[in-house]
Design an enzyme around this catalytic site. Structure first.
Site, PDB file in Angstrom:
ATOM      1  N   CYS B  79       0.842  -1.205   0.000  1.00 10.47           N
ATOM      2  CA  CYS B  79       0.000   0.000   0.000  1.00 10.47           C
ATOM      3  C   CYS B  79       0.875   1.252   0.000  1.00 10.47           C
ATOM      4  O   CYS B  79       1.606   1.474  -0.952  1.00 10.47           O
ATOM      5  CB  CYS B  79      -0.996  -0.032   1.165  1.00 10.47           C
ATOM      6  SG  CYS B  79      -2.383   1.102   0.908  1.00 10.47           S
ATOM      7  N   HIS B 189      -3.849  -4.983   0.291  1.00 10.96           N
ATOM      8  CA  HIS B 189      -3.336  -5.535   1.553  1.00 10.96           C
ATOM      9  C   HIS B 189      -3.462  -7.059   1.527  1.00 10.96           C
ATOM     10  O   HIS B 189      -4.558  -7.571   1.735  1.00 10.96           O
ATOM     11  CB  HIS B 189      -4.131  -4.967   2.727  1.00 10.96           C
ATOM     12  CG  HIS B 189      -3.857  -3.529   2.989  1.00 10.96           C
ATOM     13  ND1 HIS B 189      -2.837  -3.111   3.814  1.00 10.96           N
ATOM     14  CD2 HIS B 189      -4.424  -2.409   2.504  1.00 10.96           C
ATOM     15  CE1 HIS B 189      -2.799  -1.793   3.836  1.00 10.96           C
ATOM     16  NE2 HIS B 189      -3.759  -1.340   3.044  1.00 10.96           N
ATOM     17  N   GLU B 191      -2.543  -9.105   3.694  1.00  8.48           N
ATOM     18  CA  GLU B 191      -2.878  -9.566   5.052  1.00  8.48           C
ATOM     19  C   GLU B 191      -4.340  -9.305   5.393  1.00  8.48           C
ATOM     20  O   GLU B 191      -4.812  -9.679   6.459  1.00  8.48           O
ATOM     21  CB  GLU B 191      -1.933  -8.918   6.069  1.00  8.48           C
ATOM     22  CG  GLU B 191      -2.256  -7.480   6.488  1.00  8.48           C
ATOM     23  CD  GLU B 191      -1.882  -6.403   5.462  1.00  8.48           C
ATOM     24  OE1 GLU B 191      -1.551  -6.740   4.311  1.00  8.48           O
ATOM     25  OE2 GLU B 191      -1.960  -5.216   5.826  1.00  8.48           O
TER      26      GLU B 191
END
Lengths: 252, 207
Positions: B79, B189, B191
């Site tokens: 990001c 992202h 995650e």
């Protein structure tokens, strides 16, 4: 249009997920960890945690719940309820939240939104607005989880807040909230037209058809639901299936 | 050991948890010595470009990353961390970045008359990533490549061969995955992108 995000909203009181009608008459519906893991396994796009009593008691007891969820749930989490300072926001973000939802503190001091957006980025600052319909084109902004009147019209407030640099707007209709009788489509349309940031409509979903109708009428890119999932009436997957059958893109 | 660079902003906890689930040893750190010793480096990021570069420079972390980039150590920016790899950004003023993958960062286009598309900014939510690169990292990712995005600015690569994946927003192809040699960037992202995100993340950190 991007795929519509299906968000599960978990209102937290102490160690439990609770649910009321019009934000009142709160009943325990389960444990946050169990609910969150179930929704994750069903393909939820995002989780929204609201500490229902934090602003009443002036404390944040939601942190351990967030930290536990962040251990094995890998979708975005928004956390709100009683966040008043940049330190409050930082504490929540450090425990695994991706976004914070701010309501009461922003109404009292709108500059908090600007300060928060500058420190943490607009994309993690969500303005949470709870409203009650008072007449034609007038929805009153309520604070403290629906308990306090502000006299302000949502139409003025969201414009001011957008200028402060928010990244998203969570819009809860207290009139519809918990009723499972459909969304206040007029409210969603008006607010969506006024701001250019994403708007997350919340309040009123009783079945997937309500969500399908709302999305088709308002072009909303997301929806937050609680009761419809909490009482095991419909799963996240069933909701997405209904959207998909109506020609609305969802994340597979 | 993987070094996750901490510059005092944003949600590092989730990246740490993802790495833990994937069974790798990691340290969340602002120490340049640890970064120098790490096998791989993750540059996460939430916040604003200028502020983040300032914080990296304040303890010579920018230098440590540039030194690592000269070796064959893998560096992954996520990001805002991806944006920091750019030559320059115009987010709240003009700032120089690490210049590891040539390009500049500018605001996402608000709407498109050509496609009649009017996606809201920030680009917030799950997007279908079109993978352009045949690297082994992306094997099996193409079946359901939805990843989670939250950004208002986009990386405009100077060289199209650096773009490994794109999303389409308001008629514009926006880089979602970029790579040059050992340096990679994800606009999304991993995650926060469910099982598929973890799968892709795993390819990068366990290979």
């Amino acid at each position: 249009m991007p795929p519509v995000r299906v968000i599960a909203r978990l209102d937290i009181k102490g160690e439990n997920v609770i649910k009321g009608i019009h934000l009142e008459g709160l009943r325990i519906v389960g444990k946050p960890g169990e609910k969150a893991r179930m929704y994750y396994s069903q393909g939820v796009d995002e989780l929204l945690y609201m500490d229902a009593v934090a602003s009443l008691y002036g404390r944040n007891n939601i942190l351990p719940i967030i930290e536990e969820a962040a251990r094995d749930i890998f979708v975005p989490m928004t956390v709100g309820g009683g966040l008043r300072t940049l330190d409050d926001i930082k504490a929540v973000l450090r425990r695994g939240a991706d976004k914070v939802a701010i309501n009461t503190a922003a109404v009292h001091r709108p500059e908090l939104l600007r300060e928060a957006a500058q420190a943490f980025g607009s994309q993690c600052i969500v303005l949470s607005v709870d409203v009650v319909r008072r007449g034609d084109n007038f929805w009153e902004v309520m604070t403290d989880n629906g308990r306090e009147k502000t006299g302000r019209n949502v139409i003025d407030w969201v414009r001011e807040a957008e200028e402060m640099g928010i990244g998203e707007l969570l819009l809860t209709s207290i009139d519809s909230e918990g009723t499972r009788s459909g969304f206040d489509v007029e409210l969603i349309k008006q607010v969506s037209d006024l701001v250019s940031v994403p708007v997350v409509p919340c309040g009123g979903a009783g079945n997937p058809g309500h969500v399908v109708d709302m999305v088709l009428e308002t072009r909303a890119e997301s929806v937050a639901c609680a009761s419809v999932f909490h009482y095991d009436q419909y799963s996240i997957a069933e909701m997405k299936e209904a959207l998909s059958e109506a020609g609305i893109e969802v994340r597979a | 050991m993987i070094a996750v660079i901490d510059y005092g902003r944003g949600n590092l906890f989730s990246i740490g948890q993802a790495l833990q689930v994937l069974g790798v040893e990691y340290l969340i750190t602002d120490n340049t010595d640890i970064v120098a010793k790490a096998d791989k480096i993750i540059l996460p990021g939430v916040g604003a470009f200028g502020d983040a570069m300032e914080r990296l420079k304040s303890n010579d972390m920018d230098r440590a990353i540039l030194d690592a980039a000269k070796t064959d150590k893998q560096i992954l920016g996520i990001c805002l961390g991806m944006h920091l790899l750019a030559t320059q950004s115009e987010e709240f003023g003009n700032y120089n970045g690490l210049n590891l993958i040539e390009g500049h960062v500018s605001r996402l286009q608000a709407s498109s008359e050509d496609t009649n598309e009017n996606s809201r900014i920030p680009n917030m939510g799950w997007r279908w990533v079109k993978v352009l690169n045949n690297h082994k990292y992306f094997a099996g990712i193409r079946e359901s490549p939805y990843f989670y995005f939250a950004h208002s600015y986009a990386y405009r690569c100077a060289h199209s061969e650096d773009i490994a994946g794109v999303i389409s927003i308001n008629g514009e192809h926006v880089p979602a995955i970029i790579g040059r040699g050992n340096v990679w960037g994800f606009q999304f992202h991993p995650e926060k992108s469910g099982p598929i995100g973890l799968k892709l993340f795993n390819r990068f950190i366990n290979s």
